[in-house]
Design a protein around this motif. Sequence first.
Motif, PDB file in Angstrom:
ATOM      1  N   VAL A  35       0.871  -1.179   0.000  1.00  0.00           N
ATOM      2  CA  VAL A  35       0.000   0.000   0.000  1.00  0.00           C
ATOM      3  C   VAL A  35       0.904   1.224   0.000  1.00  0.00           C
ATOM      4  O   VAL A  35       1.656   1.455   0.960  1.00  0.00           O
ATOM      5  N   ASN A  36       0.840   2.012  -1.064  1.00  0.00           N
ATOM      6  CA  ASN A  36       1.751   3.132  -1.232  1.00  0.00           C
ATOM      7  C   ASN A  36       1.191   4.404  -0.607  1.00  0.00           C
ATOM      8  O   ASN A  36       0.022   4.733  -0.771  1.00  0.00           O
ATOM      9  N   GLY A  37       2.027   5.120   0.112  1.00  0.00           N
ATOM     10  CA  GLY A  37       1.689   6.439   0.630  1.00  0.00           C
ATOM     11  C   GLY A  37       2.606   7.478   0.045  1.00  0.00           C
ATOM     12  O   GLY A  37       3.452   7.181  -0.809  1.00  0.00           O
ATOM     13  N   ILE A  38       2.481   8.718   0.507  1.00  0.00           N
ATOM     14  CA  ILE A  38       3.320   9.803  -0.041  1.00  0.00           C
ATOM     15  C   ILE A  38       4.778   9.612   0.343  1.00  0.00           C
ATOM     16  O   ILE A  38       5.691   9.780  -0.469  1.00  0.00           O
ATOM     17  N   ASN A  39       4.999   9.237   1.610  1.00  0.00           N
ATOM     18  CA  ASN A  39       6.378   9.147   2.093  1.00  0.00           C
ATOM     19  C   ASN A  39       6.795   7.730   2.495  1.00  0.00           C
ATOM     20  O   ASN A  39       7.791   7.546   3.193  1.00  0.00           O
ATOM     21  N   GLY A  40       6.033   6.731   2.070  1.00  0.00           N
ATOM     22  CA  GLY A  40       6.410   5.375   2.444  1.00  0.00           C
ATOM     23  C   GLY A  40       5.430   4.337   1.924  1.00  0.00           C
ATOM     24  O   GLY A  40       4.478   4.661   1.208  1.00  0.00           O
ATOM     25  N   VAL A  41       5.650   3.084   2.317  1.00  0.00           N
ATOM     26  CA  VAL A  41       4.783   1.987   1.904  1.00  0.00           C
ATOM     27  C   VAL A  41       4.489   1.108   3.112  1.00  0.00           C
ATOM     28  O   VAL A  41       5.257   1.069   4.083  1.00  0.00           O
ATOM     29  N   ILE A  42       3.355   0.402   3.051  1.00  0.00           N
ATOM     30  CA  ILE A  42       2.977  -0.542   4.111  1.00  0.00           C
ATOM     31  C   ILE A  42       2.870  -1.925   3.483  1.00  0.00           C
ATOM     32  O   ILE A  42       2.259  -2.094   2.426  1.00  0.00           O
ATOM     33  N   CYS A  43       3.433  -2.917   4.134  1.00  0.00           N
ATOM     34  CA  CYS A  43       3.433  -4.270   3.600  1.00  0.00           C
ATOM     35  C   CYS A  43       2.068  -4.933   3.781  1.00  0.00           C
ATOM     36  O   CYS A  43       1.193  -4.433   4.493  1.00  0.00           O
ATOM     37  N   GLU A  44       1.905  -6.095   3.155  1.00  0.00           N
ATOM     38  CA  GLU A  44       0.630  -6.804   3.173  1.00  0.00           C
ATOM     39  C   GLU A  44       0.239  -7.231   4.582  1.00  0.00           C
ATOM     40  O   GLU A  44      -0.910  -7.101   4.998  1.00  0.00           O
ATOM     41  N   GLU A  45       1.178  -7.744   5.369  1.00  0.00           N
ATOM     42  CA  GLU A  45       0.879  -8.199   6.725  1.00  0.00           C
ATOM     43  C   GLU A  45       0.396  -7.057   7.604  1.00  0.00           C
ATOM     44  O   GLU A  45      -0.550  -7.210   8.385  1.00  0.00           O
ATOM     45  N   CYS A  46       1.026  -5.903   7.495  1.00  0.00           N
ATOM     46  CA  CYS A  46       0.622  -4.743   8.301  1.00  0.00           C
ATOM     47  C   CYS A  46      -0.748  -4.240   7.879  1.00  0.00           C
ATOM     48  O   CYS A  46      -1.552  -3.819   8.719  1.00  0.00           O
ATOM     49  N   SER A  47      -1.029  -4.285   6.572  1.00  0.00           N
ATOM     50  CA  SER A  47      -2.341  -3.850   6.084  1.00  0.00           C
ATOM     51  C   SER A  47      -3.446  -4.720   6.679  1.00  0.00           C
ATOM     52  O   SER A  47      -4.482  -4.221   7.118  1.00  0.00           O
ATOM     53  N   GLU A  48      -3.220  -6.052   6.699  1.00  0.00           N
ATOM     54  CA  GLU A  48      -4.200  -6.964   7.272  1.00  0.00           C
ATOM     55  C   GLU A  48      -4.359  -6.729   8.769  1.00  0.00           C
ATOM     56  O   GLU A  48      -5.470  -6.768   9.306  1.00  0.00           O
ATOM     57  N   ALA A  49      -3.241  -6.476   9.449  1.00  0.00           N
ATOM     58  CA  ALA A  49      -3.296  -6.249  10.896  1.00  0.00           C
ATOM     59  C   ALA A  49      -4.089  -4.986  11.227  1.00  0.00           C
ATOM     60  O   ALA A  49      -4.892  -4.961  12.167  1.00  0.00           O
ATOM     61  N   VAL A  50      -3.876  -3.927  10.440  1.00  0.00           N
ATOM     62  CA  VAL A  50      -4.613  -2.680  10.660  1.00  0.00           C
ATOM     63  C   VAL A  50      -6.110  -2.901  10.454  1.00  0.00           C
ATOM     64  O   VAL A  50      -6.937  -2.392  11.196  1.00  0.00           O
TER      65      VAL A  50
END
Length: 402
Positions: free
Chosen positions: A23-38
């Motif tokens: 998951v792309n943001g302006i200043n970084g990215v979030i991995c698949e595992e973190c996206s599911e956890a959120v």
Amino acid sequence: MPKKETSHCSFCGRPIKGNEFLVNGINGVICEECSEAVGEILRDYRVQTGKRKKSELKFNLLKPIEIKERLDEYVIGQEEAKKVISVAVYNHYKRLLHAAQDNNDVELEKSNIMLVGETGTGKTLLAKTIARLLDVPFCIADATVFTEAGYVGEDVESILSRLLQAADYDVEKAERGIVFIDEVDKIARKGADNPSITRDVSGEGVQQAMLKLLEGTTVNVPPEGGRKHPEQKFIVVNTQNILFIASGAFNQMDKIIAERLNTNRIGYNQENRVLDKNNMMQYITAQDLKTFGLIPELCGRFPMITYLSSLDKEALKRILLEPKNALIKQYERLFVFDGIDLSFTEDAVDYIVDKTVALKLGARGLRSIMERIMTNAMYEFPSSGKKKIVIDKEYAAGQMGE
């Protein structure tokens, strides 16, 4: 999407794999595992705080004739039941769609539905198919597990916990869902027309507890189901627009109907009206439900009553072959995955139907017989190297031990 070139997740710092979803943001990215956890954290937060996601009031609402045509694809026979349920469901959700902009003083009440029929006649399938057509949350509850408040067992309100789970805890979506209550005939009060003089915690008491739920009230629902306790957090659910469909076999109901119609003179009642004594269920009324043991108040909460006829050989054969979810089509598809062309001879189909009729379990009996016949085939044939298999009567009878 994995567009940004980065070596670590901006949330957990874990190294990123080459083909991982990001998951792309302006200043970084979030991995698949973190996206599911959120996502899980957010869901738990909504459950604990009762925060609601806003969902649009939108249904795939078809006209009654269109609903019945779609039901015909999955449910064989039961023409009267399909007609009644199509009208009831259409009116219920039409009422919801127009309630917001309708300034008329006329208040439209919902029409909960009572389905009466032997086991295996398609009661549950009808309700499931309706929910799928409308794309609304759906859950099934067994009336026999509920007890009156204060006794060991499940509270009636825990029905709504299952509906919330089906709606992914979207309360507004759950409040427009469908609840199917099965085995409602098993909570008939003892002594039928005679009021109970002792506690009947799994019968009349449960019926009393269900009244407000069915008519429309605000209920504190435990998110995970089970019994309530003081320290538990609740989600508030309004049942005003939830459609309740109840069902039961109501064994011996035909005798109750016959007695009411006074069919002492063969084929006629006291009004000299010709009656079909082979299908007395078509004459069922709320009065018959009351005589069976449902309290009058509960009967009043189900203004739409319809029956499902027993399935004869012809209907069972059509169920085996014709619907989109026909059992033979399902088995043929399973063997296609193994590169095997499976087919059944007509005499094998007739044999399966005859054995099902003997079981007296309706359409459910079909699956029981088919599983018994096909178990060894499903075990052996995927490794046999065969490309074509024909199931005939001789093979079917052999698997049944005949």
